[in-house]
Design a protein around this motif. Structure first.
Motif, PDB file in Angstrom:
ATOM      1  N   LYS A 147       0.977  -1.330  -0.184  1.00  0.00           N
ATOM      2  CA  LYS A 147       0.013   0.190  -0.087  1.00  0.00           C
ATOM      3  C   LYS A 147       0.704   1.763  -0.252  1.00  0.00           C
ATOM      4  CE  LYS A 147      -4.248  -2.097   2.115  1.00  0.00           C
ATOM      5  NZ  LYS A 147      -5.114  -2.191   2.960  1.00  0.00           N
ATOM      6  N   GLY A 148       1.777   1.366  -0.680  1.00  0.00           N
ATOM      7  CA  GLY A 148       2.781   2.159  -1.638  1.00  0.00           C
ATOM      8  C   GLY A 148       4.270   3.103  -0.529  1.00  0.00           C
ATOM      9  N   LYS A 149       3.930   1.886   0.905  1.00  0.00           N
ATOM     10  CA  LYS A 149       5.327   2.375   1.510  1.00  0.00           C
ATOM     11  C   LYS A 149       5.551   0.608   2.323  1.00  0.00           C
ATOM     12  CE  LYS A 149       2.603   3.335   5.994  1.00  0.00           C
ATOM     13  NZ  LYS A 149       2.934   4.619   7.116  1.00  0.00           N
ATOM     14  N   PRO A 150       7.120   0.396   2.660  1.00  0.00           N
ATOM     15  CA  PRO A 150       7.450  -0.448   3.068  1.00  0.00           C
ATOM     16  C   PRO A 150       6.683  -1.405   4.552  1.00  0.00           C
ATOM     17  CG  PRO A 150       9.192   0.783   2.552  1.00  0.00           C
ATOM     18  CD  PRO A 150       8.125   1.738   2.582  1.00  0.00           C
ATOM     19  N   ILE A 194      -4.873   1.316  -8.344  1.00  0.00           N
ATOM     20  CA  ILE A 194      -4.145   3.027  -8.482  1.00  0.00           C
ATOM     21  C   ILE A 194      -4.709   3.790  -9.253  1.00  0.00           C
ATOM     22  CG2 ILE A 194      -1.751   3.156  -9.600  1.00  0.00           C
ATOM     23  CD1 ILE A 194      -0.700   0.477  -8.758  1.00  0.00           C
ATOM     24  N   LYS A 195      -4.659   5.323  -8.444  1.00  0.00           N
ATOM     25  CA  LYS A 195      -4.899   6.533 -10.091  1.00  0.00           C
ATOM     26  C   LYS A 195      -3.590   7.079 -10.418  1.00  0.00           C
ATOM     27  CE  LYS A 195      -9.288   5.700  -7.800  1.00  0.00           C
ATOM     28  NZ  LYS A 195     -10.638   6.084  -7.926  1.00  0.00           N
ATOM     29  N   TYR A 196      -4.037   7.081 -11.534  1.00  0.00           N
ATOM     30  CA  TYR A 196      -2.986   8.551 -12.220  1.00  0.00           C
ATOM     31  C   TYR A 196      -2.981   9.744 -12.646  1.00  0.00           C
ATOM     32  CZ  TYR A 196      -1.270   4.042 -12.896  1.00  0.00           C
ATOM     33  OH  TYR A 196      -0.889   2.383 -12.555  1.00  0.00           O
ATOM     34  N   GLY A 197      -2.450  10.921 -12.000  1.00  0.00           N
ATOM     35  CA  GLY A 197      -2.636  12.322 -12.188  1.00  0.00           C
ATOM     36  C   GLY A 197      -1.927  12.879 -13.329  1.00  0.00           C
ATOM     37  N   GLY A 214      -7.540   8.705   2.739  1.00  0.00           N
ATOM     38  CA  GLY A 214      -7.011   7.013   2.335  1.00  0.00           C
ATOM     39  C   GLY A 214      -6.318   7.793   1.636  1.00  0.00           C
ATOM     40  N   PHE A 215      -5.432   8.452   0.907  1.00  0.00           N
ATOM     41  CA  PHE A 215      -4.626   8.421  -0.670  1.00  0.00           C
ATOM     42  C   PHE A 215      -2.944   8.143   0.586  1.00  0.00           C
ATOM     43  CE2 PHE A 215      -8.425   9.645  -2.758  1.00  0.00           C
ATOM     44  CZ  PHE A 215      -7.858   8.619  -3.629  1.00  0.00           C
ATOM     45  N   ILE A 216      -2.499   7.045  -0.437  1.00  0.00           N
ATOM     46  CA  ILE A 216      -0.785   7.735  -0.429  1.00  0.00           C
ATOM     47  C   ILE A 216      -0.304   7.715  -1.747  1.00  0.00           C
ATOM     48  CG2 ILE A 216      -0.060   6.857   1.921  1.00  0.00           C
ATOM     49  CD1 ILE A 216       0.185   4.209   1.200  1.00  0.00           C
ATOM     50  N   ILE A 217       0.918   8.250  -1.967  1.00  0.00           N
ATOM     51  CA  ILE A 217       1.085   8.725  -3.071  1.00  0.00           C
ATOM     52  C   ILE A 217       2.180   7.183  -3.391  1.00  0.00           C
ATOM     53  CG2 ILE A 217       3.381   9.848  -4.705  1.00  0.00           C
ATOM     54  CD1 ILE A 217       2.667  12.262  -2.620  1.00  0.00           C
ATOM     55  N   ASN A 218       2.675   6.758  -4.454  1.00  0.00           N
ATOM     56  CA  ASN A 218       3.074   6.210  -4.786  1.00  0.00           C
ATOM     57  C   ASN A 218       4.653   5.892  -5.146  1.00  0.00           C
ATOM     58  OD1 ASN A 218       3.551   2.431  -5.564  1.00  0.00           O
ATOM     59  ND2 ASN A 218       3.245   2.623  -7.764  1.00  0.00           N
ATOM     60  N   ASN A 219       3.721   6.324  -6.436  1.00  0.00           N
ATOM     61  CA  ASN A 219       5.086   7.278  -7.465  1.00  0.00           C
ATOM     62  C   ASN A 219       5.106   8.560  -7.968  1.00  0.00           C
ATOM     63  OD1 ASN A 219       4.203   6.187  -9.693  1.00  0.00           O
ATOM     64  ND2 ASN A 219       6.109   6.456 -10.928  1.00  0.00           N
ATOM     65  N   LEU A 220       6.459   9.524  -8.592  1.00  0.00           N
ATOM     66  CA  LEU A 220       5.917  10.485  -8.834  1.00  0.00           C
ATOM     67  C   LEU A 220       7.874  10.384  -9.906  1.00  0.00           C
ATOM     68  CD1 LEU A 220       6.573  12.785  -6.432  1.00  0.00           C
ATOM     69  CD2 LEU A 220       4.143  12.752  -7.414  1.00  0.00           C
ATOM     70  N   ASP A 221       6.736  10.652 -11.695  1.00  0.00           N
ATOM     71  CA  ASP A 221       7.686  11.290 -12.534  1.00  0.00           C
ATOM     72  C   ASP A 221       7.813  12.178 -12.753  1.00  0.00           C
ATOM     73  OD1 ASP A 221       9.620  10.425 -14.384  1.00  0.00           O
ATOM     74  OD2 ASP A 221       8.295   9.542 -15.802  1.00  0.00           O
ATOM     75  N   ILE A 222       8.976  12.780 -12.950  1.00  0.00           N
ATOM     76  CA  ILE A 222       8.989  14.748 -12.929  1.00  0.00           C
ATOM     77  C   ILE A 222       9.947  14.941 -13.960  1.00  0.00           C
ATOM     78  CG2 ILE A 222       9.649  16.670 -11.981  1.00  0.00           C
ATOM     79  CD1 ILE A 222       8.747  15.026  -8.569  1.00  0.00           C
ATOM     80  N   ASN A 223       9.191  15.241 -15.532  1.00  0.00           N
ATOM     81  CA  ASN A 223      10.299  16.126 -15.644  1.00  0.00           C
ATOM     82  C   ASN A 223      10.273  17.745 -15.785  1.00  0.00           C
ATOM     83  OD1 ASN A 223      10.548  14.117 -17.656  1.00  0.00           O
ATOM     84  ND2 ASN A 223       9.085  14.602 -19.237  1.00  0.00           N
ATOM     85  N   ILE A 224      11.767  18.520 -15.607  1.00  0.00           N
ATOM     86  CA  ILE A 224      11.611  19.457 -15.316  1.00  0.00           C
ATOM     87  C   ILE A 224      12.253  20.864 -16.371  1.00  0.00           C
ATOM     88  CG2 ILE A 224      12.646  21.697 -13.617  1.00  0.00           C
ATOM     89  CD1 ILE A 224      12.855  19.386 -12.002  1.00  0.00           C
ATOM     90  N   CYS A 275       7.020  22.634 -15.880  1.00  0.00           N
ATOM     91  CA  CYS A 275       7.292  21.090 -15.445  1.00  0.00           C
ATOM     92  C   CYS A 275       6.617  20.691 -15.771  1.00  0.00           C
ATOM     93  CB  CYS A 275       7.854  21.212 -14.083  1.00  0.00           C
ATOM     94  SG  CYS A 275       8.115  19.742 -13.841  1.00  0.00           S
ATOM     95  N   GLU A 276       6.519  19.095 -15.936  1.00  0.00           N
ATOM     96  CA  GLU A 276       5.189  17.826 -16.656  1.00  0.00           C
ATOM     97  C   GLU A 276       5.676  16.829 -15.419  1.00  0.00           C
ATOM     98  OE1 GLU A 276       5.156  17.239 -20.427  1.00  0.00           O
ATOM     99  OE2 GLU A 276       7.135  16.513 -20.482  1.00  0.00           O
ATOM    100  N   VAL A 277       4.329  16.709 -14.399  1.00  0.00           N
ATOM    101  CA  VAL A 277       4.639  14.988 -13.783  1.00  0.00           C
ATOM    102  C   VAL A 277       3.511  14.580 -13.518  1.00  0.00           C
ATOM    103  CG1 VAL A 277       3.964  15.022 -10.380  1.00  0.00           C
ATOM    104  CG2 VAL A 277       5.512  17.008 -11.456  1.00  0.00           C
ATOM    105  N   ILE A 278       3.689  13.212 -13.669  1.00  0.00           N
ATOM    106  CA  ILE A 278       2.887  11.888 -13.424  1.00  0.00           C
ATOM    107  C   ILE A 278       2.856  11.837 -12.404  1.00  0.00           C
ATOM    108  CG2 ILE A 278       2.392  10.134 -14.261  1.00  0.00           C
ATOM    109  CD1 ILE A 278       2.749  11.019 -17.103  1.00  0.00           C
ATOM    110  N   ALA A 279       1.388  11.498 -11.638  1.00  0.00           N
ATOM    111  CA  ALA A 279       1.384  10.539 -10.072  1.00  0.00           C
ATOM    112  C   ALA A 279       0.772   9.541  -9.641  1.00  0.00           C
ATOM    113  CB  ALA A 279       1.382  11.868  -9.239  1.00  0.00           C
ATOM    114  N   SER A 280       0.956   8.341  -8.987  1.00  0.00           N
ATOM    115  CA  SER A 280       0.438   7.377  -9.432  1.00  0.00           C
ATOM    116  C   SER A 280       0.310   7.263  -7.732  1.00  0.00           C
ATOM    117  CB  SER A 280       0.610   6.188  -9.355  1.00  0.00           C
ATOM    118  OG  SER A 280       1.562   5.130  -8.695  1.00  0.00           O
ATOM    119  N   VAL A 281      -1.048   7.043  -6.767  1.00  0.00           N
ATOM    120  CA  VAL A 281      -1.338   7.749  -6.008  1.00  0.00           C
ATOM    121  C   VAL A 281      -2.416   5.803  -5.589  1.00  0.00           C
ATOM    122  CG1 VAL A 281      -1.806   9.640  -5.687  1.00  0.00           C
ATOM    123  CG2 VAL A 281      -3.652   8.418  -6.064  1.00  0.00           C
TER     124      VAL A 281
END
Ligand code: ZN
Length: 371
Positions: free
Chosen positions: A28-31, A214-217, A301-311, A361-367
């Motif tokens: 669930k998004g963390k160790p 999992i959801k994406y934004g 109840g959301f936690i971040i799973n990963n962030l991919d960031i383009n600067i 900057c553009e970012v994709i997040a999954s939560v």
């Protein structure tokens, strides 16, 4: 009340088919181990918290960078690890102790409260659940009916009078699967309280993968570059003669992160939450804005799973600041730096970004919805 908490994470994870040992595997998004640590810390009633880890897993535990917690190396067996944990509390006047298996990430604060209350009147308190299935026992090929009312499935955390358990635990050659067994073996009384169905043990990989949605934004932001302004990127102040123009500190990276995270959680956008018409947010650091957003998504109840960031910028070269930015964002988002990926891009000197008039900057997040 002098009560401490020991988390056992010293197993070899033999049944767990993965390069990453079970306590450090993402759940669930963390160790997995962090679920127990975070819950126990949030309880705020424990004088000391001790984690017993496998001697070969120290590089994994170091990566988690956990403050204010005693970490010790375990022994060959569970009993030996529990003994080492208890021994480490010897000079701390501990009166009561709870022992917990890191493979159970889903116990509640309510359960901790019940254990804490009962241990004042008993030497050993154990949560257990009963089954609705019928139970049989096979002895020498013969199947016998058992009364299911008499069958209890033991859980952790288990609570003990420290001195009583320490006396029994000294016989550490005994292989025990849980600490309450020592009381049972010695013919001493144990108090069983109602456990929790959700407080299941994670034993195999499939346990970890189940029930996760999992959801994406997607987030995007651009700020104009002007002279005599500060430049903040990803929460870090970057030395530069030109900086971004904005109502807040004008950090396009954190703004895109906020939008991506809000988008993934279906919670609107940055403009709605922090209006650029409001005086309140004038010159505010975007780290504060992101912090508020993280509190809000966690409440749902959301936690971040990963962030991919383009600067996307001509100058500065992002690579130099990658690590600092990832550390800053990970701290605010309460995730590991390894869950964040940062890429620096240029536009080959083309357009407003290429001419150093703007940074985007553009970012994709999954939560993950933690339910
Ligand atoms: Zn912005």
């Amino acid at each position: 009340m002098n009560i401490s908490f020991i988390i056992l994470a010293g197993g070899e994870s033999k049944r767990f088919n993965s390069k990453t040992p079970k306590p450090y595997h993402l759940y669930k998004g963390k160790p997995l181990l962090m679920h127990s640590i975070d819950r126990v810390k949030s309880y705020k009633k424990f004088k000391k918290i001790v984690i017993v880890v496998h001697k070969n897993h120290t590089k994994f535990i170091k990566k988690l960078k956990i403050p204010n917690i005693k970490i010790i190396k375990g022994g060959r067996t569970r009993a030996e690890s529990a003994f080492k944990g208890l021994n480490s509390l010897k000079n701390s006047n501990t009166k009561y102790v709870m022992i917990h298996d890191a493979a159970r990430p889903n116990f509640s604060l309510k359960l901790l409260n019940k254990l804490k209350k009962e241990i004042q009147f008993n030497n050993c308190v154990v949560p257990a659940i009963q089954t609705a299935d019928s139970v049989k026992q096979k002895i020498k090929g013969k199947v016998k009916n058992l009364k299911r009312e008499n069958i209890f499935f033991m859980q952790t955390p288990q609570a003990f009078n420290y001195n009583e358990l320490f006396k029994l635990q000294k016989n550490k050659s005994l292989e025990v699967t849980d600490d309450a067994n020592l009381f049972v073996e010695a013919g001493k009384k144990i108090k069983i309280i109602k456990g929790e169905l959700e407080n299941k043990k994670i034993t195999i990989n499939s346990d970890i993968k189940s029930n996760v949605s999992i959801k994406y934004g997607l987030g995007f932001d651009v700020h104009r570059l002007v002279p005599n302004k500060k430049l903040y990127l990803g929460g870090i102040k970057i030395p530069s003669k030109i900086g971004t123009l904005g109502h807040s500190d004008g950090d396009p990276v954190l703004h895109a992160v906020i939008d991506a995270v809000l988008g993934a959680c279906g919670m609107g956008d940055i403009g709605k939450k922090f209006s650029d018409k409001s005086k309140k947010f004038e010159n505010i650091r975007s780290t504060i804005l992101l912090d508020k957003v993280i509190d809000q998504i966690r409440l749902k109840g959301f936690i971040i799973n990963n962030l991919d960031i383009n600067i996307i910028t001509e100058k500065p070269k992002i690579q130099k600041y990658n690590k600092k930015i990832a550390n800053c964002i990970s701290r605010i988002c309460k995730i590991l730096p390894s869950q964040i990926n940062i890429k620096g891009k240029t536009t080959e000197k083309l357009g407003v970004i290429g001419k150093e008039k703007a940074i985007a900057c553009e970012v994709i997040a999954s939560v993950i919805k933690n339910d």
